[in-house]
Design an enzyme around this catalytic site. Structure first.
Site, PDB file in Angstrom:
ATOM      1  N   ASP A   1       0.805  -1.222   0.000  1.00 58.24           N
ATOM      2  CA  ASP A   1       0.000   0.000   0.000  1.00 58.24           C
ATOM      3  C   ASP A   1       0.835   1.266   0.000  1.00 58.24           C
ATOM      4  O   ASP A   1       0.313   2.372   0.038  1.00 58.24           O
ATOM      5  CB  ASP A   1      -0.952   0.016   1.200  1.00 58.24           C
ATOM      6  CG  ASP A   1      -0.214   0.044   2.537  1.00 58.24           C
ATOM      7  OD1 ASP A   1       1.029  -0.030   2.535  1.00 58.24           O
ATOM      8  OD2 ASP A   1      -0.886   0.111   3.585  1.00 58.24           O
TER       9      ASP A   1
ATOM     10  N   VAL B   1       2.832   2.460   2.312  1.00 49.39           N
ATOM     11  CA  VAL B   1       3.058   3.061   3.626  1.00 49.39           C
ATOM     12  C   VAL B   1       4.178   2.296   4.328  1.00 49.39           C
ATOM     13  O   VAL B   1       4.042   1.095   4.589  1.00 49.39           O
ATOM     14  CB  VAL B   1       1.775   3.045   4.476  1.00 49.39           C
ATOM     15  CG1 VAL B   1       2.038   3.630   5.850  1.00 49.39           C
ATOM     16  CG2 VAL B   1       0.664   3.804   3.772  1.00 49.39           C
TER      17      VAL B   1
ATOM     18  N   GLY C   1     -11.096 -42.647  -8.796  1.00 45.46           N
ATOM     19  CA  GLY C   1     -11.526 -41.885  -9.967  1.00 45.46           C
ATOM     20  C   GLY C   1     -10.749 -40.588 -10.044  1.00 45.46           C
ATOM     21  O   GLY C   1      -9.964 -40.240  -9.167  1.00 45.46           O
ATOM     22  N   GLU C   2     -10.951 -39.868 -11.135  1.00 41.19           N
ATOM     23  CA  GLU C   2     -10.278 -38.597 -11.317  1.00 41.19           C
ATOM     24  C   GLU C   2     -11.131 -37.708 -12.193  1.00 41.19           C
ATOM     25  O   GLU C   2     -12.069 -38.156 -12.856  1.00 41.19           O
ATOM     26  CB  GLU C   2      -8.898 -38.789 -11.941  1.00 41.19           C
ATOM     27  CG  GLU C   2      -8.921 -39.411 -13.334  1.00 41.19           C
ATOM     28  CD  GLU C   2      -7.512 -39.589 -13.880  1.00 41.19           C
ATOM     29  OE1 GLU C   2      -6.682 -38.695 -13.631  1.00 41.19           O
ATOM     30  OE2 GLU C   2      -7.255 -40.599 -14.537  1.00 41.19           O
TER      31      GLU C   2
ATOM     32  N   SER D   1       6.617  -4.307   6.684  1.00 37.58           N
ATOM     33  CA  SER D   1       5.670  -3.244   6.359  1.00 37.58           C
ATOM     34  C   SER D   1       5.377  -3.168   4.866  1.00 37.58           C
ATOM     35  O   SER D   1       4.246  -2.891   4.475  1.00 37.58           O
ATOM     36  CB  SER D   1       6.218  -1.898   6.832  1.00 37.58           C
ATOM     37  OG  SER D   1       5.369  -0.837   6.443  1.00 37.58           O
TER      38      SER D   1
ATOM     39  N   ASP E   1     -27.398 -34.379  -8.999  1.00 36.82           N
ATOM     40  CA  ASP E   1     -26.991 -35.663  -9.599  1.00 36.82           C
ATOM     41  C   ASP E   1     -27.436 -36.811  -8.695  1.00 36.82           C
ATOM     42  O   ASP E   1     -26.655 -37.701  -8.374  1.00 36.82           O
ATOM     43  CB  ASP E   1     -25.480 -35.699  -9.817  1.00 36.82           C
ATOM     44  CG  ASP E   1     -25.051 -36.883 -10.692  1.00 36.82           C
ATOM     45  OD1 ASP E   1     -25.938 -37.498 -11.327  1.00 36.82           O
ATOM     46  OD2 ASP E   1     -23.849 -37.196 -10.718  1.00 36.82           O
TER      47      ASP E   1
END
Length: 871
Positions: free
Chosen positions: A225, A227, A585-586, A353, A727
């Site tokens: 930021d 600062v 499974g995939e 910081s 499903d």
């Protein structure tokens, strides 16, 4: 040496001075931002549309004015697209003056911004306030400092009012281009330090991303930021904020490890020369700068991390002064789109910081090609040939420039050809659709999947209510919304070589020679329903994408008042306790594994809803997200964990624990040890049909009804939370006891139960309600339809697919017949052992009007009280 010192000093000066001077008008008033980049939710007239919302200009009627009155909640907005990331430090607003005739202005407004056009973030000031004070009259310009500043590509202004009233708005944005290119960083959340009984909050209070399991990701905050914190971290540069505000800090003891891991994500691949880290060094209070940094580089999202890591030690003996300071770390000109850096503790606390980078943007693929063509392969391309260092002359490579120019010209030509092809294609279909609209009668129409855009297009000459005259996109693997955008239906799009697929009638010939007639079923008569049948409204739902890459649940957004929203977080399980057995499974984003926990009693924080005998291992299913999954998939995975943790019901698969402290992310669920219901029933015959058999296992009608009642009970629980499963089928139910799950789509065994659209989306169309197929409309009522099909499966002991005599295309056509409601729709026939009353319950589940379908509470009551008496 002196050169490197001057370079570091220059970089520090640039970082310190950049943000206060980053207050340039970005082009609303002077027209630098074109009209096409200024849009709005609505406009009262052409003379008050979005392009007139420019500060201090009086074009049109003098401002942007939304079509209707503005309510206190604020839904109308004016949007500005800057096309690239910008650092915004100031905004200006003005009402509609129109030479004294205007009377409208916004007394307050909200700011929302986005870095990708998908995720929108509401700006808050340093004290968490969202509402920005606006104008008090129609002519004065009111400027608002943005503290904290915004890094965004798109900004929206939402005017507010304390009552219903008309408002108009003119705006300007002030800032500068965000040259750093940083779009997000991931870091542990900050900790609280206690000094003499006073808490010092070292959290990232302006972070605009997500926070899960002690990690913040997907956003930007105080580390960029602009600062810089002071020597005394208790003192702050902002007024009226808490001690420690300027720093993000971590405790070695609280973190439980010797380093702080921070990951930086950039828009594009860049060449990194230096990283500047502004750190506190008040060692008298246990705070020191880091002892060393180890960084890994990822040239692009799809490429692996560099190896080995770049290690940069920090000589602490030279840092005895307790002043805060910038630490300059040389990165060696390495290319990366993602950096992962470990900052090692030198004391009990580490406070940072600001972190900034000195880097150059470069086309990594082009550079890699140029460098590798003239030199042997190496872990890092030789960027010295294309990235000049300051003060050193570099010979110009004319051949390289020529190749780049030719490549650009070819790309532009291909883009123009593609645009022309799209225009010609649209004109062609416009002519076809116009002819079809005028020439086809309603009896000749069929509904098909649209090949060009995966849409279902319906043309109907009858005047149904607007609720049915809509077009939806099909939900696919990339869909994130429960429903598509409504549009008026246009003419029919018919794929080539497709034949009509319904029983011939006396008015029309058979669809094609030699085609056998399909069984004709008379339209059902819906059974009488209790007066308490609910009206199914479309819930405000969010699609939940499972690890297998498919939409498994649609769920309401969590609020503080949501049931179970305050559920306790799931336990973090040690990965070493999970012993891999096999892959179940995939899918697109991950895999499902069968694992074993040898001694579950040794894990007191493991949540499992049943007693495990001592010495017996516990089998679990583990969903694993691939480490290279996209950020959206990662966010969806964590959202799925949060939501599934609420599902605690005897007939719902339970989520037992998670492994999310490091990659790969895992969730551990119950495993259907006895298999799924489809496999269980398909190996049995009905006792009522065949009598006792010594060779084939049997199952009785009462046992089937008991199982169906358990499924209805689980769905009743889901519907009470306004969850939509999408499903429901026997393949997604575990056996003994019945538990509803969602693994069906990830198993190759059931690939034939899903219809693939254009090689992408897979849909269980034989279980889907007609409005799901045609309009992508998923509600609890569509789950009721799927339950009717599931009940039919069970009473048929899973011996065949639903609509086994119809092809997938004919099933889609059948959905169109439900839409037209001409009495030609085909229903599933009554199973052999099924009382008429129970079949009428199924038919009521398949009612064309979703409002007339029974609720799961009614179905559960019917199955537990009445169905057993029908045998």
């Amino acid at each position: 040496n002196g050169d490197s010192f001057l370079e570091s000093l220059l970089c520090v000066c640039v970082c310190v001075s950049l943000f206060p001077s980053c207050r340039y008008a970005l082009g609303m008033e002077d027209g630098t931002i074109p009209d096409s980049d200024i849009t709005a939710s609505s406009a009262w007239s052409d003379s008050t549309e979005a392009k007139h919302g420019r500060l201090s200009t009086g074009e049109g009627d003098g401002a942007w004015c939304p079509a209707g009155a503005v309510f206190p909640s604020g839904s109308e907005y004016l949007q500005v697209d800057l096309h690239t990331l910008h650092f915004l430090s100031l905004v200006g607003t003005q009402g509609r003056h129109a030479d004294g005739h205007g009377q409208e202005f916004a007394r307050s407004y909200l700011l929302r911004y986005s870095r990708d056009g998908v995720k929108w973030i509401t700006w808050k000031d340093r004290w968490g306030q969202e509402v920005v004070s606006g104008n008090e009259n129609t002519y004065d310009v009111v400027l608002k400092d943005l503290g904290p500043p915004i890094v965004a590509r798109m900004v929206r202004f939402y005017p507010l009012a304390d009552r219903v009233m008309s408002v108009c708005l003119r705006v300007e944005l002030y800032g500068c281009v965000w040259n750093d290119g940083l779009k997000a960083y991931t870091a542990p959340v900050g900790h609280v330090m206690h000094l003499s009984g006073m808490p010092v909050y070292l959290n990232d209070s302006t972070y605009d991303g997500s926070i899960e399991q002690g990690m913040q990701f997907g956003g930007l905050g105080q580390l960029c930021d602009g600062v810089l914190g002071g020597d005394d971290f208790i003192q702050t540069k902002e007024l009226r904020v808490w001690p420690g505000y300027d720093y993000l800090g971590w405790s070695r003891e609280a973190l439980g490890q010797g380093s702080v891991d921070i990951e930086f994500h950039f828009e594009k691949t860049r060449i990194f020369h230096t990283m500047q880290v502004h750190s506190n060094n008040r060692h008298t209070q246990g705070v020191r700068v880091f002892s060393k940094v180890e960084c890994l580089f990822k040239p692009s999202i799809l490429q692996p991390w560099s190896s080995p890591a770049l290690t940069m030690p920090v000589p602490l003996e030279d840092l005895k002064d307790p002043s805060s300071r910038p630490i300059s770390l040389p990165l060696g000109g390495r290319p990366a789109q993602i950096l992962r850096c470990k900052f090692f503790f030198a004391d009990r606390w580490l406070l940072i910081s600001e972190i900034s980078f000195f880097s150059d943007f470069i086309n990594f693929l082009l550079t890699h090609t140029l460098s590798s063509s003239s030199s042997p392969p190496s872990p890092w391309p030789d960027f010295a040939a294309v990235t000049p260092r300051a003060g050193l002359p570099v010979a110009k490579d004319d051949s390289s420039n020529t190749a780049i120019l030719i490549g650009c010209l070819v790309g532009i030509i291909l883009l123009l050809l593609a645009v022309i092809a799209v225009i010609l294609w649209r004109q062609y279909w416009k002519k076809i659709l116009g002819k079809a609209q005028g020439s086809l009668s309603s009896d000749e129409l069929r509904v098909h999947l649209s090949v060009p855009s995966d849409n279902v297009v319906i043309n109907n000459t009858h005047s149904y209510s607007s609720r049915y005259q809509r077009i939806h996109t099909f939900p696919d693997d990339r869909d994130r919304e429960g429903e598509g955008e409504y549009q008026e239906p246009s003419a029919l799009l018919r794929p080539r070589d497709h034949r009509d697929s319904f029983p011939p009638t006396q008015e029309e010939p058979p669809p094609y020679p030699g085609s056998p007639p399909y069984p004709s079923l008379s339209p059902p008569v819906s059974p009488p329903l209790p007066p308490s049948v609910p009206h199914y409204a479309e819930a405000d739902i969010v699609s939940l994408q499972g690890v297998s890459g498919n939409n498994t649940y649609a769920v309401p957004a969590l609020t503080s008042s949501s049931p179970g929203a305050d559920a306790a977080p799931l336990p973090e399980l040690p990965r070493q306790c999970l012993i891999f057995k096999e892959k179940l499974g995939e899918g697109q984003f991950g895999e499902v594994h069968l694992c074993e926990i040898e001694n579950p009693q040794d894990l007191p924080n493991l949540e499992f809803p049943f007693n495990v005998r001592k010495g017996r291992p516990l089998l679990v299913a583990v969903k694993i997200l691939r480490p290279d999954a996209s950020k959206n998939a990662r966010n969806d995975f964590l959202k799925e964990v949060k939501i599934l943790s609420r599902l605690k019901d005897p007939n719902i698969i339970r989520l037992l624990g998670v492994c999310v402290s490091s990659d790969p992310l895992c969730m551990v669920t119950e495993y259907m040890e006895c298999g799924d219901l489809n496999q269980y029933l398909s190996h049995r015959v009905l006792l009522d049909k065949t009598g006792p058999s010594h060779n084939t296992p049997t199952i009785s009608y009462p046992a089937l009804i008991s199982m169906a009642s358990q499924i209805a009970s689980g769905m009743k629980f889901l519907s009470s939370l306004n969850f939509v499963h999408r499903d429901l089928a026997t393949r997604n139910c575990g056996e003994r006891p019945i538990k509803i799950a969602d693994f069906g789509m990830s198993r190759n065994l059931y690939a034939g139960d899903y219809y693939r659209i254009q090689g992408r989306a897979v849909l269980p169309i034989r279980w889907m309600a007609w409005e799901c197929i045609l309009m992508g409309k998923f509600t609890t009522a569509s789950d009721v339809w799927a339950f009717g099909v599931t009940l039919w499966e069970m009473l048929s002991v899973c011996q065949e697919q639903p609509y086994s005599n119809l092809t997938d295309e004919q099933v889609i056509d059948n959905a169109g017949e439900f839409f037209r409601d001409h009495g030609r729709q085909v229903y599933l026939s009554k199973p052999a052992v099924c009382p008429q009353g129970l079949y009428e319950l199924m038919l009521s589940c398949w009612n064309r009007d979703c409002k007339l379908r029974p609720s799961f509470a009614h179905i559960h009551s019917f199955l537990t009280e009445d169905a057993m008496n029908m045998v």
